[in-house]
Design a protein around this motif. Sequence first.
Motif, mmCIF file in Angstrom:
data_model
loop_
_atom_site.group_PDB
_atom_site.id
_atom_site.type_symbol
_atom_site.label_atom_id
_atom_site.label_comp_id
_atom_site.label_asym_id
_atom_site.label_seq_id
_atom_site.Cartn_x
_atom_site.Cartn_y
_atom_site.Cartn_z
ATOM 1 N N VAL A 104 3.629 2.295 10.732
ATOM 2 C CA VAL A 104 4.063 3.504 10.026
ATOM 3 C C VAL A 104 3.414 3.601 8.649
ATOM 4 C CG1 VAL A 104 6.064 4.731 9.103
ATOM 5 C CG2 VAL A 104 6.256 3.500 11.271
ATOM 6 N N GLY A 105 3.248 2.466 7.971
ATOM 7 C CA GLY A 105 2.814 2.494 6.588
ATOM 8 C C GLY A 105 1.399 2.972 6.390
ATOM 9 N N VAL A 106 0.482 2.579 7.276
ATOM 10 C CA VAL A 106 -0.918 2.947 7.081
ATOM 11 C C VAL A 106 -1.131 4.455 7.190
ATOM 12 C CG1 VAL A 106 -3.247 2.675 7.975
ATOM 13 C CG2 VAL A 106 -1.773 0.689 7.755
ATOM 14 N N PRO A 107 -0.709 5.122 8.284
ATOM 15 C CA PRO A 107 -0.952 6.573 8.344
ATOM 16 C C PRO A 107 -0.201 7.353 7.267
ATOM 17 C CG PRO A 107 0.386 5.859 10.211
ATOM 18 C CD PRO A 107 -0.117 4.626 9.546
ATOM 19 N N VAL A 108 1.044 6.963 6.988
ATOM 20 C CA VAL A 108 1.792 7.675 5.952
ATOM 21 C C VAL A 108 1.145 7.472 4.586
ATOM 22 C CG1 VAL A 108 4.013 7.819 4.757
ATOM 23 C CG2 VAL A 108 3.949 7.594 7.236
ATOM 24 N N VAL A 143 -1.938 9.690 4.259
ATOM 25 C CA VAL A 143 -1.575 11.085 4.018
ATOM 26 C C VAL A 143 -1.165 11.286 2.557
ATOM 27 C CG1 VAL A 143 0.113 12.877 4.570
ATOM 28 C CG2 VAL A 143 -0.942 11.567 6.411
ATOM 29 N N LEU A 144 -0.344 10.377 2.031
ATOM 30 C CA LEU A 144 0.075 10.496 0.634
ATOM 31 C C LEU A 144 -1.109 10.356 -0.310
ATOM 32 C CD1 LEU A 144 3.370 8.397 0.701
ATOM 33 C CD2 LEU A 144 3.172 10.869 0.547
ATOM 34 N N LEU A 145 -2.050 9.457 0.020
ATOM 35 C CA LEU A 145 -3.228 9.282 -0.813
ATOM 36 C C LEU A 145 -4.066 10.552 -0.848
ATOM 37 C CD1 LEU A 145 -5.076 7.431 -2.466
ATOM 38 C CD2 LEU A 145 -6.086 6.661 -0.307
ATOM 39 N N LYS A 146 -4.270 11.194 0.299
ATOM 40 C CA LYS A 146 -5.056 12.423 0.337
ATOM 41 C C LYS A 146 -4.363 13.542 -0.425
ATOM 42 C CE LYS A 146 -7.730 11.733 4.564
ATOM 43 N NZ LYS A 146 -8.058 12.271 5.901
ATOM 44 N N ARG A 147 -3.052 13.651 -0.272
ATOM 45 C CA ARG A 147 -2.337 14.694 -1.000
ATOM 46 C C ARG A 147 -2.399 14.456 -2.503
ATOM 47 N NH1 ARG A 147 3.221 15.982 2.443
ATOM 48 N NH2 ARG A 147 2.176 16.892 4.269
ATOM 49 N N GLY A 148 -2.294 13.189 -2.911
ATOM 50 C CA GLY A 148 -2.390 12.891 -4.328
ATOM 51 C C GLY A 148 -3.751 13.245 -4.897
ATOM 52 N N ARG A 149 -4.812 12.985 -4.126
ATOM 53 C CA ARG A 149 -6.154 13.331 -4.605
ATOM 54 C C ARG A 149 -6.339 14.838 -4.683
ATOM 55 N NH1 ARG A 149 -10.054 8.974 -1.433
ATOM 56 N NH2 ARG A 149 -9.591 7.195 -2.793
ATOM 57 N N PHE A 183 0.827 -1.209 0.000
ATOM 58 C CA PHE A 183 0.000 0.000 0.000
ATOM 59 C C PHE A 183 0.861 1.259 0.000
ATOM 60 C CE2 PHE A 183 -2.160 3.211 2.766
ATOM 61 C CZ PHE A 183 -3.107 3.617 1.843
ATOM 62 N N LEU A 184 1.891 1.280 0.836
ATOM 63 C CA LEU A 184 2.707 2.482 0.996
ATOM 64 C C LEU A 184 3.637 2.720 -0.191
ATOM 65 C CD1 LEU A 184 3.750 4.842 2.692
ATOM 66 C CD2 LEU A 184 5.245 3.235 3.885
ATOM 67 N N ALA A 185 4.313 1.670 -0.668
ATOM 68 C CA ALA A 185 5.339 1.852 -1.700
ATOM 69 C C ALA A 185 4.794 2.468 -2.988
ATOM 70 C CB ALA A 185 6.029 0.515 -1.976
ATOM 71 N N PRO A 186 3.641 2.025 -3.545
ATOM 72 C CA PRO A 186 3.158 2.685 -4.769
ATOM 73 C C PRO A 186 2.831 4.156 -4.582
ATOM 74 C CG PRO A 186 2.113 0.544 -4.495
ATOM 75 C CD PRO A 186 2.843 0.825 -3.222
ATOM 76 N N HIS A 187 2.302 4.523 -3.416
ATOM 77 C CA HIS A 187 1.991 5.935 -3.191
ATOM 78 C C HIS A 187 3.270 6.770 -3.054
ATOM 79 C CE1 HIS A 187 -2.292 5.384 -3.000
ATOM 80 N NE2 HIS A 187 -2.146 4.387 -2.142
ATOM 81 N N LEU A 188 4.296 6.204 -2.443
ATOM 82 C CA LEU A 188 5.590 6.895 -2.415
ATOM 83 C C LEU A 188 6.141 7.053 -3.831
ATOM 84 C CD1 LEU A 188 7.401 5.267 0.647
ATOM 85 C CD2 LEU A 188 6.629 7.632 0.459
#
Length: 393
Positions: free
Chosen positions: A310-314, A317-323, A255-260
């Motif tokens: 760490v991965g879920v909250p980060v 946040v990245l998902l919301k910023r991307g949207r 989940f985290l790596a693709p959003h990064l």
Amino acid sequence: MRRPSIAPVALVAAGVLSAVCALSLETPYVPPGRLLATLGADGLAGLVVTELRLPRLVLALIAGACLGAAGLVLQEALRNPLAVPEMLGVSSGAALGVAAPLVLALSVPLGLQPFLALGGAALGGLLTLVAAGFGRSPSSVLLTGAAVAAALQAGLLVLMVMADQLDLQLIYRYLLGSLSARTWDDVTGLLPWLAVAVPALVLCVPVLGVLRLGDDDARALGVRVERARVAALGIAVVLIAPVVAVCGPVAWVGFLAPHLARRLRPDGGAAGWLVRSALCGAVVVLCADQPARLALAPIETPVGAWTALVGVPVGVVLLKRGRRAAAAGRGSGGVALPSRGGPVDGPVGGGRADGPVKAGPADGRPVNGAVRGGPADGRRVKGPVPLLRKAER
């Protein structure tokens, strides 16, 4: 001129620092300046670094890269940023396939464990895709995947109730994902699977780029959408199952790596995101393994607990910023109807406007300009505009 981002530099620095910590810290302590001389040397320090710490570091990198790449493949194939192995029954199915023989006292050779994980992961993923109509609706895929994952986790709970105390401790640590006591044999066991998965990933990249356009456009370009999604699921299973067989389900890396990766280069395509997602996944697992080793030393905590913590909250946040960034980009190029009689800059609907279009008043007085629902060739239309009045209200 666009400023260069410091995110790639920070990512590389975090990976290098974590690698040095992984080889130097703990007992015996090896100064960073002596690491190269210690590798392969005689004595306790050389044995610990070469046979214990180095294979653990390499395994963390391989596992993270596989999980990161699998997460991106699932998200792009299903066109859903929340389509991760944990939400599709893939990780739970792989864990169930490995844990069942242990509890049932079945003697399974070590080399067959990846095949058991492969079968469980394929079963969970196929159940999700078939029940959700092969991903026609992204929301139905997530809901169905959550139900399948819950059912498989219930099966794991039944196995844990049946297990004795020793097996229960092993299953508990395994289900949270751990890199403890891994050797070169575990690393070499993953290499044949990588030899199969990497060429398949290369062939899958063009199809992922077409699937991002939507089902109708993909079919118009000659892609069989259902078969393409099943093939993408198969590639993700081949990437995830061997890692789960060796390390357990290391949670939420997919989940985290693709959003990064998308954050590093928002305008990249599927090929660039795939490489970056693998690199981000490797760095995430390697960084998470350091507090797993050192936070409660000499007791080791599972690395999957830290990736989830760490991965879920980060990732959220990245998902919301991307949207927000995507919405801002659409807003800058789209048309916003004013609240009361203000001008609209740009064409409305499918027509071509010769000038600014003004929203008509509530009494339906004529409006000059191309409007939604007007002729496709962009001719100017005169008359009441009920659609604009409705939006105005």
